[in-house]
Design an enzyme around this catalytic site. Sequence first.
Site, mmCIF file in Angstrom:
data_model
loop_
_atom_site.group_PDB
_atom_site.id
_atom_site.type_symbol
_atom_site.label_atom_id
_atom_site.label_comp_id
_atom_site.label_asym_id
_atom_site.label_seq_id
_atom_site.Cartn_x
_atom_site.Cartn_y
_atom_site.Cartn_z
ATOM 1 N N ALA A 135 -3.978 7.502 -5.186
ATOM 2 C CA ALA A 135 -2.840 7.154 -5.249
ATOM 3 C C ALA A 135 -2.751 5.627 -5.607
ATOM 4 O O ALA A 135 -2.679 4.868 -4.663
ATOM 5 C CB ALA A 135 -2.010 7.180 -4.165
ATOM 6 N N GLY A 183 0.886 -1.302 0.004
ATOM 7 C CA GLY A 183 -0.116 -0.025 -0.053
ATOM 8 C C GLY A 183 0.894 1.208 -0.076
ATOM 9 O O GLY A 183 2.090 1.211 -0.088
ATOM 10 N N ASN A 184 0.342 2.278 0.192
ATOM 11 C CA ASN A 184 1.005 3.492 0.375
ATOM 12 C C ASN A 184 0.257 4.490 1.360
ATOM 13 O O ASN A 184 -0.558 4.371 1.944
ATOM 14 C CB ASN A 184 1.009 4.244 -0.950
ATOM 15 C CG ASN A 184 -0.196 4.710 -1.587
ATOM 16 O OD1 ASN A 184 -0.814 5.703 -1.097
ATOM 17 N ND2 ASN A 184 -0.668 4.113 -2.743
ATOM 18 N N ARG A 185 1.101 5.775 1.459
ATOM 19 C CA ARG A 185 0.756 6.669 2.677
ATOM 20 C C ARG A 185 -0.417 7.562 2.335
ATOM 21 O O ARG A 185 -0.822 8.204 3.401
ATOM 22 C CB ARG A 185 2.102 7.271 3.084
ATOM 23 C CG ARG A 185 3.196 6.462 3.809
ATOM 24 C CD ARG A 185 4.074 7.163 3.999
ATOM 25 N NE ARG A 185 4.351 8.272 4.519
ATOM 26 C CZ ARG A 185 5.174 9.421 4.339
ATOM 27 N NH1 ARG A 185 6.211 8.967 3.560
ATOM 28 N NH2 ARG A 185 4.918 10.302 5.026
ATOM 29 N N SER A 186 -1.164 7.325 1.281
ATOM 30 C CA SER A 186 -2.234 8.313 1.033
ATOM 31 C C SER A 186 -3.153 8.419 2.017
ATOM 32 O O SER A 186 -3.609 7.099 2.472
ATOM 33 C CB SER A 186 -2.711 8.179 -0.568
ATOM 34 O OG SER A 186 -3.820 8.953 -0.523
#
Length: 413
Positions: free
Chosen positions: A283, A216-219
């Site tokens: 994102a 995943g990512n930090r969005s």
Amino acid sequence: MAPPRTPRRPFRGRRVVLGVTGGIAAYKAIAVARELTLAGAAVDVVLTRGALKFVRPLSFEALTGRPVHTSLYPQGDPNLHIRLARDAHAVVVAPATANFLARAAAGMADDLLAAVLLATEAPVVFCPAMNDRMHAHPATQGNLRRLAEIGYRLAGPAVGPLAWGEGEGPGRMIEPDEIVAHAGRTLEGPGPLAGRRVVVTAGGTREPIDPVRYIGNRSSGRMGYEVAAAAWRRGAGVLLVSGPSPLPAPTGVELRRIETAEEMRAVVEAALPGADALVMAAAVADFRPAEPAAQKLKKEAGGVSELRLQATADVLRATRYARRAGSVVVGFALETADAVENGRRKLVAKGLDLLVVNDATEPGAGFEVETNRVVLLSPGAPDEALPLMPKSEVADRILDRVELLLARAAVPE
Ligand code: CTP
């Protein structure tokens, strides 16, 4: 150093009459008066006789810094109702009891608030609040239909616990933040986005490694949620397609939660034929594990030392042919070097009408902050570098551009 939080006062210069009638939810109207005032509005509170049994004028006076009105004919001011009605940019009645709805539907003018409603040309929002059986009664339902016919907006009621521990059906007043959002939509008036359909994506996607792990990512989704809220405030019907996010669903917006890039692509593709604009703030992961494990990977079994990845679909590219002619497409780009040159390339490659470029290395921009510093790129237009501002304001700037682009697309060549 963290960037300063700029207080935003979107209702500055606007006058709102807040009518409070006699129900237990009147205590929540105190929070509404406060939030509207903090947002910059001048709030003229009108309390009915019933409301005075639940709340006192002083609470509202202290929070709005303005006199509170309770009488149709106060000493020496017989035209108060006309003045309040004329000066208002919006009238919000919260809570609106069954009795008050009946009086308003019948066009009575037997107290100050009812008289203001008859005398005003400003848009009016009612936030009904009552016992669920009183709400379901054919008389109340008839009154609500009549009020809608007149052109009044109805916000709520919601389903939830009612006073005296009673009730299962709708009857509960919507929450103060939702009422403020409705006031915002009302104050905007029927703007250029009224009747338009806007699809917004937000947040990061999660690409499964096994049933419990993901890439995943930090969005946080904040930028997209702000765009969705602002588009609804401007009158659009909004579908928000969101990856996992801790943020509450914006008022009025239809929220579809998805997890993977593939799920996002499918929802966006299905929605595009009916959409006037797509704002792709999500994102989206560019890669996903090629063979997600069906069972949790155990360390005794060697766990996983290498992950084979494959590209996900690029949602913007993959859904290109589902777009309606004349629709506006906005992309976002997060860059760490040569932001504007890279952005110009993406604008063309993805067939966009507008690209919002963030430089992730700028303080106060990017993930997990409430502010952003962006550059707006559009084909055939000069770059517009915006200063550091709250994401809610960036959302408004983006929608100003979307409105212009939609207006341009509507003009025959
Ligand atoms: N986007 C998309 N589908 C993807 C990845 C990105 O639709 N699989 C969208 C994003 O929502 C954003 C825009 O494309 O609106 C730009 O995303 P970005 O990741 O910056 O662009 P990429 O083309 O993936 O380029 P990069 O190599 O810089 O990651």
